[in-house]
Design a protein around this motif. Structure first.
Motif, PDB file in Angstrom:
ATOM      1  N   TYR A 278       0.838  -1.195   0.000  1.00 13.42           N
ATOM      2  CA  TYR A 278       0.000   0.000   0.000  1.00 13.42           C
ATOM      3  C   TYR A 278       0.872   1.245   0.000  1.00 13.42           C
ATOM      4  O   TYR A 278       2.044   1.198   0.375  1.00 13.42           O
ATOM      5  N   VAL A 364      -3.654   0.548  -3.240  1.00 12.08           N
ATOM      6  CA  VAL A 364      -3.423  -0.799  -2.710  1.00 12.08           C
ATOM      7  C   VAL A 364      -3.135  -1.717  -3.905  1.00 12.08           C
ATOM      8  O   VAL A 364      -3.756  -1.600  -4.952  1.00 12.08           O
ATOM      9  N   ILE A 411      -8.169   2.339   3.419  1.00 13.81           N
ATOM     10  CA  ILE A 411      -6.976   1.568   3.057  1.00 13.81           C
ATOM     11  C   ILE A 411      -6.789   0.311   3.917  1.00 13.81           C
ATOM     12  O   ILE A 411      -6.526  -0.781   3.411  1.00 13.81           O
ATOM     13  N   MET A 415      -6.907  -3.567   2.711  1.00 13.82           N
ATOM     14  CA  MET A 415      -5.748  -4.463   2.852  1.00 13.82           C
ATOM     15  C   MET A 415      -6.124  -5.736   3.588  1.00 13.82           C
ATOM     16  O   MET A 415      -5.746  -6.840   3.196  1.00 13.82           O
TER      17      MET A 415
END
Ligand code: ADP
Ligand code: ASP
Ligand code: MG
Length: 428
Positions: A278, A364, A411, A415
């Motif tokens: 990321y 990502v 984010i 992930m």
């Protein structure tokens, strides 16, 4: 795997050991670093050492420059921000010498480690190994200041954030070492940043190519350029922890130390996706209703490149009327203001209606050499993000990675979901 690590442990005669900022964080930690160096020396291994500045020091120096808020002079900025490594290299040398281990701190210009004159992101052009090899031959351990070099104009340069990794690999290549050991604050390269994904697993071995994608997509455990160098010179890198005890005292070589970054042929891979990377500091620029004719993109991206702005994703829509289009691209958030200035500075050279900028964006990426032979990785990624209600703003792919741009606030959610869906979570 165990066999390969054992082989390396047994056979290496000359290595480069690199210690990052956290490893050099205070005198106690530097003593721990000295223990590692002493161990290799006692094992009869010729060792050159590369160090980063003490944790937080480079940030402090950059802030000082920013506070001074004077006309930007990149050469003087480099002269300031390179000093962190001068201090840490000399400190470590002092500590080693006080233990009766002969060591000498060496600055970039003293080697010399010659670079281009692109201050702040200089490229290494040449390293003369003579001085370093001379020290090694006299049983003196060179403690090299990472991150810095000297330009043709005889000015101090720096190699970009995280650049000590690149110094270390370049020195390993110049000295024809058997291995470059990167000591850091995690146990190796993980399937994702272990500080965010608690379910991340350590990877025992990873190919240069995958590591290159991981690094360039944001896994800062290794600077991208260091992996590029290692790949072109076929220099194995091992990422390992300064702090986790690996039974060194017992000299037990049978365990898996850290992560070996090496040739693909040494790796038997069963996973399609091997890691999730990321990057937070992204910014997006959209130029609306841009005149659609040859040379426009060349003009925009040419000027950005000339000013040292790295453009990452680029998306251009099909022109609806054959004459106008929307062009979207991403840059580092730190380059956003200067990018906008450059575009506005183009004046009449390009015609458009509006230039829109947005921050708070993240990228990502899923990475794996297995993607070459497996379809559906991207589709699974998009479906997973959709299920979480995360909107995709832009997509790029390569043979072994898919990257998407999303809102920064999602984010970690993204992930975690991806790490789990590709079967990377630790099995309990
Ligand atoms: P150093 O100061 O030793 O150079 P860095 O902070 O530059 O260390 O790099 C180590 C950090 O990289 C780790 O603390 C970890 O948070 C981060 N990181 C990001 N992605 C990964 C990954 N896939 N595997 C391991 N570490 C990662
Ligand atoms: N000290 C430099 C930085 O903080 C270089 C490095 O740590 O590798 O970016
Ligand atoms: Mg680093």
């Amino acid at each position: 795997m165990k066999e390969l690590n054992m082989m390396i442990e047994k056979n290496y005669k000359k290595i480069v050991m690199k210690f990052g900022g956290t490893s050099m964080g205070d005198i106690e930690k530097i003593s721990k670093v000295a223990d590692h160096i002493q161990r290799e020396r006692d094992n009869g291994v010729q060792t050159a050492v590369v160090v980063s500045a003490m944790a937080g020091e480079t940030d402090r120096l950059i802030n000082l420059v920013n506070e001074a808020n004077v006309v930007s002079n990149k050469a003087e900025k480099d002269a300031i921000i390179s000093t962190g490594e001068q201090v840490s290299s000399a400190l470590l040398s002092l500590i080693l010498n006080s233990r009766g281990i002969r060591a000498e701190s060496v600055q970039g210009w003293q080697i010399p480690l010659e670079t281009s004159n692109m201050h702040g992101s200089a490229r290494i052009k040449n390293i003369n190994p003579q001085k370093l090899q001379g020290l090694l031959n006299n049983n003196i351990i060179p403690i090299i200041a990472g991150f810095q070099g000297v330009s043709e104009e005889n000015k101090i340069t720096t190699l970009g954030r995280g650049g000590s990794d690149t110094t270390a690999v370049a020195i390993a290549c110049a000295l024809n070492a058997d291995l470059c050991d990167i000591y850091t604050d995690v146990d190796g390269v993980f399937t994702s940043d272990p500080r965010i994904i608690t379910q991340a697993q350590k990877i025992d071995k990873i190919s240069f190519e995958e590591m290159l994608e991981m690094a360039s997509q944001g896994a800062k455990v290794l600077q991208t350029r260091s992996v590029e160098l290692a790949m072109s010179y076929n220099m194995p890198i091992r990422v390992r922890s300064t702090f986790i005890e690996n039974n060194f005292e017992k000299n037990d070589k049978s365990h898996n130390i850290g992560t070996l970054v090496t040739n693909e042929e040494n790796i038997v891979e069963d996973k399609v996706v091997s890691g999730i990377a990321y990057s937070r500091g992204e910014a997006k620029i959209t130029i609306q209703n841009l005149e659609d004719k040859p040379g426009v993109a060349a003009q925009i991206f040419g000027d950005l490149a000339d000013q040292g702005v790295n453009v990452d994703m680029i998306v251009q829509n099909i022109s609806a009327d054959g004459r106008h289009t929307d062009l979207t691209f991403t840059v580092q958030e730190t380059d956003l203001d200067s990018s906008i200035e450059i575009i506005e500075g183009l004046g009449d050279k390009i015609k458009y209606s509006k230039c829109i900028q947005s921050k708070d964006i993240a990228k990502v990426s899923v990475i794996g050499v297995g993607m070459r032979s497996h379809a559906g990785v991207a589709a699974q990624m998009f479906a997973t993000l959709a299920e979480k209600g995360i909107n995709i703003q832009a997509i790029t792919t390569s043979e072994i990675k898919v990257s998407v741009l999303i809102e920064l606030q999602y984010i970690e959610l993204a992930m975690r979901a991806l790490h789990s869906v590709y079967g990377l979570d630790i099995k309990h």
